[in-house]
Design a protein around this motif. Sequence first.
Motif, PDB file in Angstrom:
ATOM      1  N   MET A 132       0.852  -1.180   0.000  1.00  0.00           N
ATOM      2  CA  MET A 132       0.000   0.000   0.000  1.00  0.00           C
ATOM      3  C   MET A 132       0.895   1.240   0.000  1.00  0.00           C
ATOM      4  N   GLN A 133       0.589   2.180  -0.872  1.00  0.00           N
ATOM      5  CA  GLN A 133       1.396   3.400  -0.956  1.00  0.00           C
ATOM      6  C   GLN A 133       1.144   4.308   0.248  1.00  0.00           C
ATOM      7  N   LYS A 134       2.224   4.987   0.648  1.00  0.00           N
ATOM      8  CA  LYS A 134       2.139   5.881   1.805  1.00  0.00           C
ATOM      9  C   LYS A 134       2.191   7.326   1.353  1.00  0.00           C
ATOM     10  N   ILE A 135       1.216   8.097   1.827  1.00  0.00           N
ATOM     11  CA  ILE A 135       1.154   9.534   1.575  1.00  0.00           C
ATOM     12  C   ILE A 135       1.341  10.249   2.904  1.00  0.00           C
ATOM     13  N   VAL A 136       2.269  11.194   2.923  1.00  0.00           N
ATOM     14  CA  VAL A 136       2.465  12.026   4.110  1.00  0.00           C
ATOM     15  C   VAL A 136       1.938  13.416   3.789  1.00  0.00           C
ATOM     16  N   HIS A 137       0.975  13.846   4.592  1.00  0.00           N
ATOM     17  CA  HIS A 137       0.462  15.217   4.502  1.00  0.00           C
ATOM     18  C   HIS A 137       1.236  16.055   5.501  1.00  0.00           C
ATOM     19  N   ILE A 138       1.617  17.254   5.087  1.00  0.00           N
ATOM     20  CA  ILE A 138       2.288  18.174   6.001  1.00  0.00           C
ATOM     21  C   ILE A 138       1.523  19.494   5.969  1.00  0.00           C
ATOM     22  N   THR A 139       1.115  19.936   7.159  1.00  0.00           N
ATOM     23  CA  THR A 139       0.298  21.139   7.292  1.00  0.00           C
ATOM     24  C   THR A 139       0.578  21.788   8.646  1.00  0.00           C
ATOM     25  N   ASN A 140      -0.043  22.920   8.889  1.00  0.00           N
ATOM     26  CA  ASN A 140       0.197  23.654  10.134  1.00  0.00           C
ATOM     27  C   ASN A 140      -0.357  22.950  11.360  1.00  0.00           C
ATOM     28  N   ASP A 141      -1.645  22.625  11.313  1.00  0.00           N
ATOM     29  CA  ASP A 141      -2.314  22.068  12.487  1.00  0.00           C
ATOM     30  C   ASP A 141      -3.547  21.299  12.022  1.00  0.00           C
ATOM     31  N   LEU A 142      -4.190  20.665  12.970  1.00  0.00           N
ATOM     32  CA  LEU A 142      -5.468  19.998  12.709  1.00  0.00           C
ATOM     33  C   LEU A 142      -6.497  20.496  13.724  1.00  0.00           C
ATOM     34  N   GLN A 143      -6.747  21.794  13.682  1.00  0.00           N
ATOM     35  CA  GLN A 143      -7.743  22.370  14.563  1.00  0.00           C
ATOM     36  C   GLN A 143      -9.110  22.301  13.898  1.00  0.00           C
ATOM     37  N   ARG A 144     -10.132  22.106  14.678  1.00  0.00           N
ATOM     38  CA  ARG A 144     -11.474  21.834  14.158  1.00  0.00           C
ATOM     39  C   ARG A 144     -12.106  22.984  13.392  1.00  0.00           C
ATOM     40  N   LEU A 145     -11.680  24.198  13.591  1.00  0.00           N
ATOM     41  CA  LEU A 145     -12.327  25.326  12.928  1.00  0.00           C
ATOM     42  C   LEU A 145     -11.785  25.615  11.534  1.00  0.00           C
ATOM     43  N   GLY A 146     -10.763  24.908  11.109  1.00  0.00           N
ATOM     44  CA  GLY A 146     -10.133  25.211   9.829  1.00  0.00           C
ATOM     45  C   GLY A 146     -10.697  24.408   8.672  1.00  0.00           C
ATOM     46  N   GLY A 147     -10.899  25.074   7.540  1.00  0.00           N
ATOM     47  CA  GLY A 147     -11.376  24.408   6.337  1.00  0.00           C
ATOM     48  C   GLY A 147     -10.343  23.483   5.738  1.00  0.00           C
ATOM     49  N   VAL A 148      -9.081  23.898   5.745  1.00  0.00           N
ATOM     50  CA  VAL A 148      -7.993  23.056   5.240  1.00  0.00           C
ATOM     51  C   VAL A 148      -7.961  21.760   6.053  1.00  0.00           C
ATOM     52  N   GLN A 149      -8.089  21.893   7.344  1.00  0.00           N
ATOM     53  CA  GLN A 149      -7.995  20.753   8.241  1.00  0.00           C
ATOM     54  C   GLN A 149      -9.150  19.760   8.009  1.00  0.00           C
ATOM     55  N   ARG A 150     -10.363  20.285   7.858  1.00  0.00           N
ATOM     56  CA  ARG A 150     -11.515  19.409   7.613  1.00  0.00           C
ATOM     57  C   ARG A 150     -11.367  18.704   6.266  1.00  0.00           C
ATOM     58  N   LEU A 151     -10.917  19.438   5.257  1.00  0.00           N
ATOM     59  CA  LEU A 151     -10.693  18.847   3.942  1.00  0.00           C
ATOM     60  C   LEU A 151      -9.681  17.709   4.032  1.00  0.00           C
ATOM     61  N   LEU A 152      -8.618  17.916   4.759  1.00  0.00           N
ATOM     62  CA  LEU A 152      -7.570  16.919   4.904  1.00  0.00           C
ATOM     63  C   LEU A 152      -8.096  15.655   5.587  1.00  0.00           C
ATOM     64  N   VAL A 153      -8.832  15.814   6.675  1.00  0.00           N
ATOM     65  CA  VAL A 153      -9.385  14.656   7.382  1.00  0.00           C
ATOM     66  C   VAL A 153     -10.403  13.932   6.501  1.00  0.00           C
ATOM     67  N   ASP A 154     -11.253  14.672   5.789  1.00  0.00           N
ATOM     68  CA  ASP A 154     -12.214  14.040   4.880  1.00  0.00           C
ATOM     69  C   ASP A 154     -11.502  13.266   3.776  1.00  0.00           C
ATOM     70  N   LEU A 155     -10.452  13.834   3.227  1.00  0.00           N
ATOM     71  CA  LEU A 155      -9.686  13.179   2.169  1.00  0.00           C
ATOM     72  C   LEU A 155      -9.098  11.856   2.667  1.00  0.00           C
ATOM     73  N   MET A 156      -8.515  11.872   3.852  1.00  0.00           N
ATOM     74  CA  MET A 156      -7.939  10.644   4.401  1.00  0.00           C
ATOM     75  C   MET A 156      -9.016   9.620   4.727  1.00  0.00           C
TER      76      MET A 156
END
Length: 161
Positions: free
Chosen positions: A1-25
């Motif tokens: 299985m291929q491994k993808i590493v996401h790198i971002t600032n944080d995973l705080q609940r109020l962020g759109g980037v963060q929600r998108l990232l969790v949904d994608l995974m």
Amino acid sequence: MQKIVHITNDLQRLGGVQRLLVDLMTLQNSDFKFEVILTRGKNEYIDELKALGVEVFHKNDLGFLGVIKRLNAADLVHTHLYPSIYIAYFTNTPTIVTEHNPHYRRRDLPFIKSLESIIYKKFKKIICISEGVKTKFLESIKVSSSKAYVINNGVNLDRFS
């Protein structure tokens, strides 16, 4: 299985980037193994990501060389937000970037704009969350337009009644 590493600032609940990232995974969890490296803040999605088997690391705990080592062990690196693009520049792993905003103030500085034009040339693909973001990105950063793609920012509407 291929491994993808996401790198971002944080995973705080109020962020759109963060929600998108969790949904994608969540949507791709059976297809890929994921890791996340945070550059600044905290992880407020601990339970969700633990249930998916996603490991989350913090740059402060790994150190710069530890981050690069984890990125180099991946099949693909996916960066979100500053300063992750600067960190990902030092990996040998194919890297894609998601551009989430039409304008970043740091790019108003000619030196930063030139620096980022160099950095972005190394990346395989640049994903923009809208046509507007793509247009502004290509006006600001001098890279081949053939590297920039639009994948409209999606929202899982099933979460809302």
